[in-house]
Design an enzyme around this catalytic site. Structure first.
Site, short mmCIF file in Angstrom:
data_model
loop_
_atom_site.label_atom_id
_atom_site.label_comp_id
_atom_site.label_asym_id
_atom_site.label_seq_id
_atom_site.Cartn_x
_atom_site.Cartn_y
_atom_site.Cartn_z
N LEU A 72 -4.15 52.05 -16.02
CA LEU A 72 -3.68 51.79 -14.66
C LEU A 72 -4.81 51.34 -13.75
O LEU A 72 -4.59 51.02 -12.59
CB LEU A 72 -3.00 53.03 -14.09
N ARG A 73 -6.05 51.35 -14.28
CA ARG A 73 -7.24 50.80 -13.61
C ARG A 73 -7.77 51.64 -12.46
O ARG A 73 -8.69 51.22 -11.77
CB ARG A 73 -6.98 49.38 -13.09
N ASP A 79 0.09 49.07 -24.27
CA ASP A 79 -1.33 48.71 -24.19
C ASP A 79 -1.58 47.91 -22.91
O ASP A 79 -2.23 46.87 -22.90
CB ASP A 79 -1.78 47.91 -25.41
N HIS A 100 -5.10 42.59 -15.19
CA HIS A 100 -6.35 41.97 -14.75
C HIS A 100 -6.13 41.18 -13.47
O HIS A 100 -5.04 40.66 -13.24
CB HIS A 100 -6.86 41.00 -15.81
#
Lengths: 337, 456
Positions: B93-94, B335, B339
């Site tokens: 989820l960054r 997965d 970005h």
């Protein structure tokens, strides 16, 4: 209940990786790879090059085809010979040429490739000649340039070096005429060679009789035979009845990467010596995309010998690059006939 | 970068506005009428009403005795399927650390738009999820966002460095559902063995992605015919199988429970098959894109097809499909790796690997069902039942009275195409643009609250 509607179908990223090389009218706009050109376009480029090679033999070597056009050599990887021949080709077509050695400048300062590109585009360039260390870089640039700009791939990673392969085909054709009865062997570091990959595509497109690669397993990429070549690991077997021998440059870092034990062992097994040359046909041509490592992949007396066409390849390179530049630019002018 | 959606800011017009209950949001009493309830894990396949209250399923068919009918929201869902909410076992989820790519708020909203009600996050955040503080932070951010439930996997070694063990027992007590070193290597086999032994002490579920660092250096595509043609540095199958074989040897000695989140090759699947036949406590997953794409999809140098482990051959893809159909592969994951656009704006080898996959996970798996590759039962099992068991989420992953009200309403004949800007995720890096799907998520409930309603 939900109201059903079907959104219009959006085409996938790029149905054909090489389709981007042609404009809507089917004219050659970029030269990124040999793939997708087919024998017609390859022959057309070679035929056009014949005319330009005779221009370079004249006393006044210039033709005004690209007068007022700007060609930018974008070299992200250092190169002297390829850049020089592209520069000469552009100058003989009367274009203005700008050389940018980016291996040491902008991109190293953290400027992105795309920003560099936009900046140079803003200088009203008409053609980019690109060399980059990453495979696919020329495709990436072609995908993002303004519509009036042509991109010529002067080597991207291990992928493609189309003008080199075309000039090799041109040189072979001048000496041997027809490709169909020929046996051609490419020797050396195939794995890391963009030249070898482009040569395979160009020679197979021109229906060469048999294409061989000769190298130890460590210098061959996986499934290389699927590119239409016969694989040999032994020079004596591989050179038997061969009409054309193409030697590739071996870089020193291959030893460090554990691909080969030593230059000496490579030379002993795969270096083209006079003794090994005798295993091929008596009139076999010896070629090398340069610069040759004498005593590593080729013996001096072979490189300079009567069967070698290495220097001829260099001068033919100018005519072939003039042909590609003029064909791509005429597509962009819209006056292609 | 997309703005994070406002907390629970659903302002669509609901079916009814009962008094004392703001439209959709505050209400945790729902009646979903007429949907086809499909949960193969307990043999449920019936069109019936279902009652949600207090975050739980309180009734199927008949309302519970104390049901206050006038304070519940009603949804008519005839012709739709209601399935257990999907549990995505491997999604980045960054946040924390890469908020320029995405945040827990944006991605948990994307998850529920894709029918995912629980997202399991690997520990490769910045800072690394090797302390309880980071786990608590993630939990709080997810609660603030108020969409999908986000659960975390703790790090197995400090900083994922493979040298010093992380406080695994503390992470477990702090709410981590498993521990993992993501795809990072251990310093040596001795350390790996000790980490597994220590994890086995507390019977922790371990997740390890086999990827040999020396065999994968620079590699950006399957080492095969396509990479050879394109001159792309190859990632051989042995980069996956060699460390997997080592891992299996360690499992047989330590008895640690290990799950491999993503397989990419036939050879790796065979290793798993043999290890399972030997009775080892190993399980495996596959990402949805490896079930659909192959090395041929990197052919056009589309950076959206740049993933690690790489897309391999058609044979590998077909083997993975068979493995999933037979249950040898336990779970399917997204997965998810969103970005920012710049990460993909470069020549193929220089782009960052990863696909924004939350919103295509369920559609791609149901597409396998539609094409007869796997059965519906296996699809739901791989997306809900098995991941729930794997991560010890005993009150999720099935439709039954008393279970968490994590539910997904699917329109089975929506016929839609994925548009290039159609993703709710902050990352729009998907190779599935333009793909057609039949099944579409219409509504999602998490913990009894409606957290997603598709705009019509």
């Amino acid at each position: 209940m939900a109201v059903k509607f079907v959104r219009p179908k959006i085409p996938k990223f790029a149905p054909d990786p090489w389709a981007i090389q042609f404009d809507e009218q089917g004219h050659l706009r970029h030269l990124l790879t040999i793939e997708g050109l087919g024998p017609q376009w390859i022959t057309r480029i070679l035929d056009t090059a014949e005319g330009f090679v005779s221009v370079t033999d004249r006393e006044i070597k210039k033709v005004p085809l690209l007068r007022g056009r700007t060609v930018v050599n974008l070299f992200f990887e250092s190169s002297t010979r390829t850049r020089t021949t592209f520069e000469l080709a552009a100058k003989r077509l009367s274009a203005d040429v700008l050389n940018l050695n980016l291996a040491t400048s902008a991109t190293k300062k953290g400027e992105s490739l795309l920003d560099t590109l936009r900046n140079i585009e803003a200088m009203q360039a008409d053609m980019f000649v690109v060399r980059h260390e990453q495979s696919g870089a020329a495709h990436f640039i072609a995908r993002h340039v303004a519509p009036h700009v042509s991109v010529l791939n002067a080597g991207d990673g291990w992928h493609s070096h189309p003008t080199q392969a075309l000039l090799d085909a041109f040189t072979i054709r001048r000496h041997k005429g027809d490709f169909t009865p020929l046996r051609v062997a490419i020797v050396g570091d195939i794995r890391h060679s963009r030249v070898a990959r482009s040569q395979m595509h160009v020679l197979n497109s021109l229906n060469v009789g048999e294409l061989r690669v000769i190298a130890p397993r460590t210098l061959l990429p996986t499934d290389v035979e699927k590119l239409g070549v016969r694989v040999f690991h032994d020079m004596r077997e591989g050179l038997k009845d061969v009409d054309v021998i193409i030697m590739l440059r071996l870089q020193r870092e291959r030893m460090e990467a554990g691909l080969l034990p030593s230059e000496e062992e490579f030379y002993r097994l795969y270096g083209l010596t006079e003794e090994k040359l005798a295993w091929a046909k008596p009139d076999a041509m010896v070629m090398h995309p340069g610069p040759a490592n004498r005593g590593v992949e080729i013996e001096s007396s072979v490189a300079d010998g009567p069967q070698s066409v290495i220097l001829e390849q260099v001068s033919n390179g100018i005519g072939v690059r003039m042909a590609v530049m003029s064909l791509c630019m005429s597509a962009n002018r819209g006056d292609n006939t | 970068m997309k703005d994070a959606p406002e907390n629970l800011g659903i302002d669509h017009d609901p079916v009814r506005h009962p008094e004392g209950c703001r439209p959709g949001i505050d209400c945790d009493r729902w009646v979903i009428r007429g949907a086809r309830l499909r949960d193969p894990s307990n043999g449920l396949d019936t069109s019936s009403d279902i009652y949600l209250g207090g975050g739980r399923i309180v009734g199927i068919g008949d309302a519970p005795g104390d049901w206050p009918a006038d304070t519940a929201e009603h949804v008519c869902a005839e012709g739709h399927w209601l399935i257990p909410g999907v549990i995505d076992g491997w999604a980045r989820l960054r946040e924390p650390g890469h908020e320029h790519k995405a945040t827990i708020a944006t991605e948990s909203a994307a998850a529920v738009a894709g029918g995912i009600t629980t997202v399991v996050m690997p520990p490769d955040t910045v800072p690394v999820l090797d302390t309880v503080a980071v786990a608590r932070y993630i939990k709080r951010r997810a609660q603030l966002a108020g969409r999908a439930r986000v659960v975390a996997i703790g790090a197995m070694t400090q900083q994922l460095g493979g040298e010093l063990l992380a406080e695994m027992a503390a992470l477990d007590a702090g709410g981590c559902v498993a521990i993992s070193n993501a795809h990072y290597p251990f310093q040596d086999l001795r350390l790996m063995r000790r980490a597994l032994e220590y994890a086995a002490t507390f019977d922790l579920q371990v997740l390890l992605q086999p990827l040999d660092p020396s065999l994968s250096t620079r590699g950006c595509a399957h080492d095969g015919a396509v990479a050879t043609r394109l001159g792309l540095p190859g990632l051989p199958v042995s980069a996956e199988t060699a460390p997997l074989a080592q891992l299996i040897a360690m499992i047989s000695e330590t008895g640690a429970r290990v799950h491999v989140p993503q397989l990419s090759s036939t050879a790796a699947l065979k290793l798993i098959e043999r290890a399972k036949a030997d009775g080892l406590p190993i399980t495996a997953g596959v990402s949805a894109h490896h079930l659909w794409l192959t090395e041929m999809d990197t052919d056009a140098l589309d950076p959206n097809a740049h993933v690690i482990p790489p897309l391999r051959t058609i044979r590998d893809r077909d083997a993975l499909r068979r493995g999933l159909a037979e249950g040898l592969i336990d779970t399917v994951v997204s997965d998810h790796q969103p970005h920012e656009p710049d990460a993909k704006l470069a020549p193929f080898p220089e782009t960052e690997p990863g696909i924004s996959g939350l919103e295509t996970l369920l559609p791609l798996v149901l597409k396998l069902v539609e094409e007869g590759v796997i059965g519906f039962e296996r699809a739901i099992d791989a997306l809900t039942t098995r991941p729930a068991a794997l991560f010890g989420l005993s009150d999720a992953g099935s439709i039954a009275v008393g279970q968490r009200a994590d539910l997904t309403l699917v329109d089975p004949d929506a016929m839609w195409s994925l548009g290039s800007v159609g993703l709710a995720s902050a990352g729009e890096n998907t190779p599935f643009t333009g793909w057609d799907f039949a099944h579409q998520v219409e509504t999602t409930w998490v913990n009894g609250r409606r957290v997603f309603l598709r705009e019509q």
